[in-house]
Design a protein around this motif. Structure first.
Motif, PDB file in Angstrom:
ATOM      1  N   ASP A 134      37.350   8.488  32.685  1.00 47.09           N
ATOM      2  CA  ASP A 134      37.862   7.864  33.901  1.00 47.09           C
ATOM      3  C   ASP A 134      37.359   6.423  33.991  1.00 47.09           C
ATOM      4  OD1 ASP A 134      39.200  10.120  34.664  1.00 47.09           O
ATOM      5  OD2 ASP A 134      37.587  10.880  35.933  1.00 47.09           O
ATOM      6  N   ALA A 158      47.852  -0.608  31.085  1.00 45.11           N
ATOM      7  CA  ALA A 158      48.412   0.728  31.301  1.00 45.11           C
ATOM      8  C   ALA A 158      47.596   1.742  30.500  1.00 45.11           C
ATOM      9  CB  ALA A 158      49.871   0.770  30.868  1.00 45.11           C
ATOM     10  N   ARG A 160      47.783   5.406  30.898  1.00 46.18           N
ATOM     11  CA  ARG A 160      48.299   6.780  30.818  1.00 46.18           C
ATOM     12  C   ARG A 160      48.415   7.227  29.359  1.00 46.18           C
ATOM     13  NH1 ARG A 160      53.280   8.330  29.708  1.00 46.18           N
ATOM     14  NH2 ARG A 160      54.153   6.253  30.173  1.00 46.18           N
ATOM     15  N   ASP A 161      47.851   8.409  29.083  1.00 43.18           N
ATOM     16  CA  ASP A 161      47.962   9.073  27.777  1.00 43.18           C
ATOM     17  C   ASP A 161      47.254   8.350  26.641  1.00 43.18           C
ATOM     18  OD1 ASP A 161      49.483  11.055  28.949  1.00 43.18           O
ATOM     19  OD2 ASP A 161      51.404  10.178  28.358  1.00 43.18           O
ATOM     20  N   TYR A 167      42.862   2.707  23.819  1.00 45.64           N
ATOM     21  CA  TYR A 167      42.559   1.771  24.903  1.00 45.64           C
ATOM     22  C   TYR A 167      41.859   0.531  24.359  1.00 45.64           C
ATOM     23  CZ  TYR A 167      40.051  -0.264  28.856  1.00 45.64           C
ATOM     24  OH  TYR A 167      39.530  -1.148  29.769  1.00 45.64           O
ATOM     25  N   HIS A 194      43.163  -1.495  35.889  1.00 46.35           N
ATOM     26  CA  HIS A 194      43.666  -0.309  35.201  1.00 46.35           C
ATOM     27  C   HIS A 194      44.689   0.407  36.068  1.00 46.35           C
ATOM     28  CE1 HIS A 194      39.513  -0.678  33.307  1.00 46.35           C
ATOM     29  NE2 HIS A 194      40.355  -0.867  32.318  1.00 46.35           N
ATOM     30  N   ARG A 195      45.844   0.697  35.473  1.00 43.67           N
ATOM     31  CA  ARG A 195      46.908   1.415  36.151  1.00 43.67           C
ATOM     32  C   ARG A 195      47.508   2.446  35.178  1.00 43.67           C
ATOM     33  NH1 ARG A 195      44.703  -0.531  39.714  1.00 43.67           N
ATOM     34  NH2 ARG A 195      45.420  -2.014  41.285  1.00 43.67           N
ATOM     35  N   PRO A 196      48.046   3.549  35.684  1.00 46.19           N
ATOM     36  CA  PRO A 196      48.684   4.503  34.756  1.00 46.19           C
ATOM     37  C   PRO A 196      49.781   3.849  33.935  1.00 46.19           C
ATOM     38  CG  PRO A 196      48.369   5.516  36.908  1.00 46.19           C
ATOM     39  CD  PRO A 196      48.022   4.054  37.069  1.00 46.19           C
ATOM     40  N   ASP A 197      50.623   3.053  34.589  1.00 38.88           N
ATOM     41  CA  ASP A 197      51.714   2.361  33.918  1.00 38.88           C
ATOM     42  C   ASP A 197      51.894   0.983  34.534  1.00 38.88           C
ATOM     43  OD1 ASP A 197      53.176   4.350  31.998  1.00 38.88           O
ATOM     44  OD2 ASP A 197      52.829   5.505  33.843  1.00 38.88           O
ATOM     45  N   TYR A 225      51.947  -2.436  27.651  1.00 40.72           N
ATOM     46  CA  TYR A 225      50.584  -1.931  27.748  1.00 40.72           C
ATOM     47  C   TYR A 225      49.640  -2.897  28.453  1.00 40.72           C
ATOM     48  CZ  TYR A 225      51.625   2.021  24.692  1.00 40.72           C
ATOM     49  OH  TYR A 225      52.137   3.184  24.174  1.00 40.72           O
TER      50      TYR A 225
END
Length: 235
Positions: A134, A158, A160-161, A167, A194-197, A225
């Motif tokens: 996290d 981004a 997510r996943d 990263y 930081h954002r999921p997308d 990204y």
């Protein structure tokens, strides 16, 4: 499916493809390389003892800014390829010395090296792996030597996943290439967001820097990204 038989890309995908093509032109390679291209000619090694994002950012900017013209040019033409390894920077030897060590000593940069002649740490240390823990929504990296109230640039990422290694790859590419392009001052304050997308529809105007790569779950689609905010307004 033949390439000519694929349905037209939606407008957002067309825009992302345009940005990827611009990066490829800057590198001097065909835009297919980030998807399935030839091995790089030049590689940088990054040795991590612990996760220290402010130190990682500060060190990556400092390392890139210190490259000679020839080193920077060779690394650019290799898509600023970087390998991340777990290890203690304090244990690096004189045969493979660190070129830059981050504030706090948690991260070290070695190279650039010819990809076919990497030093000992590339064989002895374990490649970075594992899930992405996290992350805080924002991470502030104060500038060096500037006014305390200087405007922070924002690097939106981004997540997510992404694995931990993925990263690091996206973040490090964005930092290094933004410096090489003259879009980011190496000593300026920076905020990671930081954002999921990320919403690629916000790219109607040319960004200072955008990292576009294929979507992991669908290699036929592109994804935004990383995006760098515009230069702070002049007083």
């Amino acid at each position: 499916m033949n390439l000519d038989e694929r349905p037209p890309r939606p407008p957002t995908q067309e825009r992302l493809a345009e940005l990827l093509a611009r990066r490829a032109a800057w590198v001097g390679r065909p835009p297919r390389r980030p998807v399935a291209g030839e091995p790089p000619e030049t590689t940088v090694l990054v040795v991590l003892r612990a996760v220290d994002l402010p130190g990682l950012v500060r060190g990556a900017l400092d390392f890139t800014a210190r490259l000679t013209h020839d080193e920077a040019d060779a690394w650019r033409r290799s898509w600023t390829t970087t390998r991340f390894l777990f290890g203690n920077p304090a244990n690096l030897t004189a045969r493979a010395p660190a070129r830059v060590i981050s504030p706090g000593g948690n991260t070290a940069w070695l190279g650039p090296f010819p990809a076919t002649r990497l030093p000992g740490p590339s064989r002895l240390l374990k490649p970075v792996a594992g899930v992405l823990l996290d992350l805080p929504d924002t991470v502030e990296v104060p500038g060096t030597g500037g006014p305390a109230d200087a405007t922070y640039r924002e690097l939106h990422i981004a997540v997510r996943d992404l694995s931990f290694a993925q990263y690091l790859v996206h973040l490090h590419h964005a930092l290094a290439e933004s410096v090489l392009m003259g879009r980011l001052a190496p000593g300026g304050p920076l905020r990671l967001v930081h954002r999921p997308d990320l919403d690629a529809r916000a790219l109607d105007q040319d960004p200072d820097y955008a990292r576009v790569h294929q979507e992991r779950s669908d290699p036929d689609r592109l994804r935004l990204y990383v995006s760098l905010s515009s230069d702070p307004p002049k007083a």
